[in-house]
Design a protein around this motif. Sequence first.
Motif, short mmCIF file in Angstrom:
data_model
loop_
_atom_site.label_atom_id
_atom_site.label_comp_id
_atom_site.label_asym_id
_atom_site.label_seq_id
_atom_site.Cartn_x
_atom_site.Cartn_y
_atom_site.Cartn_z
N PHE A 124 31.67 32.14 35.46
CA PHE A 124 31.55 33.35 34.71
C PHE A 124 31.90 34.98 35.54
N LEU A 125 31.91 34.96 36.72
CA LEU A 125 32.25 36.27 37.27
C LEU A 125 33.45 36.72 36.93
N PRO A 126 34.55 35.74 36.92
CA PRO A 126 36.10 36.53 36.53
C PRO A 126 35.80 37.12 35.18
N PHE A 127 35.03 36.48 34.19
CA PHE A 127 34.99 37.19 33.09
C PHE A 127 34.27 38.41 32.91
N VAL A 128 33.07 38.49 33.75
CA VAL A 128 32.46 39.73 33.82
C VAL A 128 33.40 40.89 34.30
#
Length: 491
Positions: A124-128
């Motif tokens: 999820f962090l890459p999208f965030v």
Amino acid sequence: MVSTFIGHELKAFWRSKNTGKSIAIRVVMGLLILYLFLNVLVVGILLDKMLEGMFPDEDLVKAFCGIILIYFLFDLLMRLQLQELPTLRVQPYLHLPIKRNALVRYLALTAALSVFNLWPFVLFLPFVFKVVGPDSGALVSFAFVVAIAGLTVFNNYLALYIKRKSNLNGWVFLIAAAVLILIITCDFRWHLFSTRDISYAFFGHLITMPVLALLPFVLAVVMYYLNFHYLKQNLYLEELTAHKKVSYKSSTDIPFLSRFGRVGDLAANEIKLILRNKRPRSALIMGLFFMFYGLIFYTNKHYGENWYLFVGMFMTGIFIINYGQFMFSWQASHFDGILVSKINFTDFLKAKYLLFTLVSTVAFFLTTPYVYFGWTILLVHFVMYLWNIGVNTTIVLFFANRNAKRIDLSKGASFNWEGVGATQMLLSFPLILTPYIIYLPFALFKHANVGLAVLGTIGAIFILTRNFWIKKLEEDFVQKRYTIAEGFRNK
């Protein structure tokens, strides 16, 4: 104190007789996990493109908010099956001036060192950082990170709490898994509610109210202290006290088994062992999944009637095959105690026969609806049921006398090859091939029913002469018991 515990664990690992094998397994597992991480990282980097393709008419951030809770729902289900409990042999420390809180804190904190806790960040962090940050600012991005971290920790300790409770009561695990499956079915099959809408209702509001990110954090803290309190309350086992009054319990917690006396007690204890430990329980759960095996073969005309024998044997005897191939290894940790106890080994073997007969009988009745595809199928199932509880059970127990591979019940079932050896490979041949060796000559000359009658007769003869086979197995065990015990002592 934590560093001391870690040091003791490392010393125990390096001093073990199986250190070389453990290192090899850990290297292979490390490479596999690294490969999975790289795949998840690629998915995380391309998540925005994937969401655009899946939800072309929705706002990208809205689509992202809708899948987060779905992920954690499946994450919890996966943790219940695959995540292992952190362990520490506490008995050597109980007589030392070490506070209980230190022991419990070590177990609780090391539980956070799970590879499952890294997946959501990699995903999820890459999208965030790519989408949410540029669109809504650093504060909202930080709120998403805190919320995701909170749900990760919450899932981690909730799964461990359920698994620890399951060690005392196996029904806890089955009920928890059933509830999760029911939730998933109600959403994706029956459409009674939408998990996506619930997920967006929370994460969508993080954009306007970042302070809501504290809610998953609070839930994580509460679940951590529930685990902490549970471990602290159960650190000392009541069975260790010298003042506990010892009394023999002639009946069991399973009233049906009480009519079998001591044999029923031993069978009931084995059922408790299965329900309270992950790896043997997985053998039972796998048997339930194999009840649907017939839908693959009976609905496809490509498979001939010769396959019915194979399907019937597996559906009515998969537990005997899966669980029985490690027979005696399940009791490896207390096998020395069995040898020196007053347990009659004849009763011990009869309990194994009783356990296999009960489970196979239940499996046979669960497969009776397949009569819809023809009475021949029901006949084959009954013949293979007799074969399983008569012949295959005897074969399994014969090979058990030649299995000296230890199994640690405290370890999980996933990617666990402990106890697997040449005995298991040799066992599969007589179990699968023997009924075909008898049946195929009759089938080739168009007398398949005669072949089934011969198989059923042999199975019935083995059942009627069970006491004879138990006596032979006991004589064989007496010759090999010390070799088996020595193998089980190697950790």
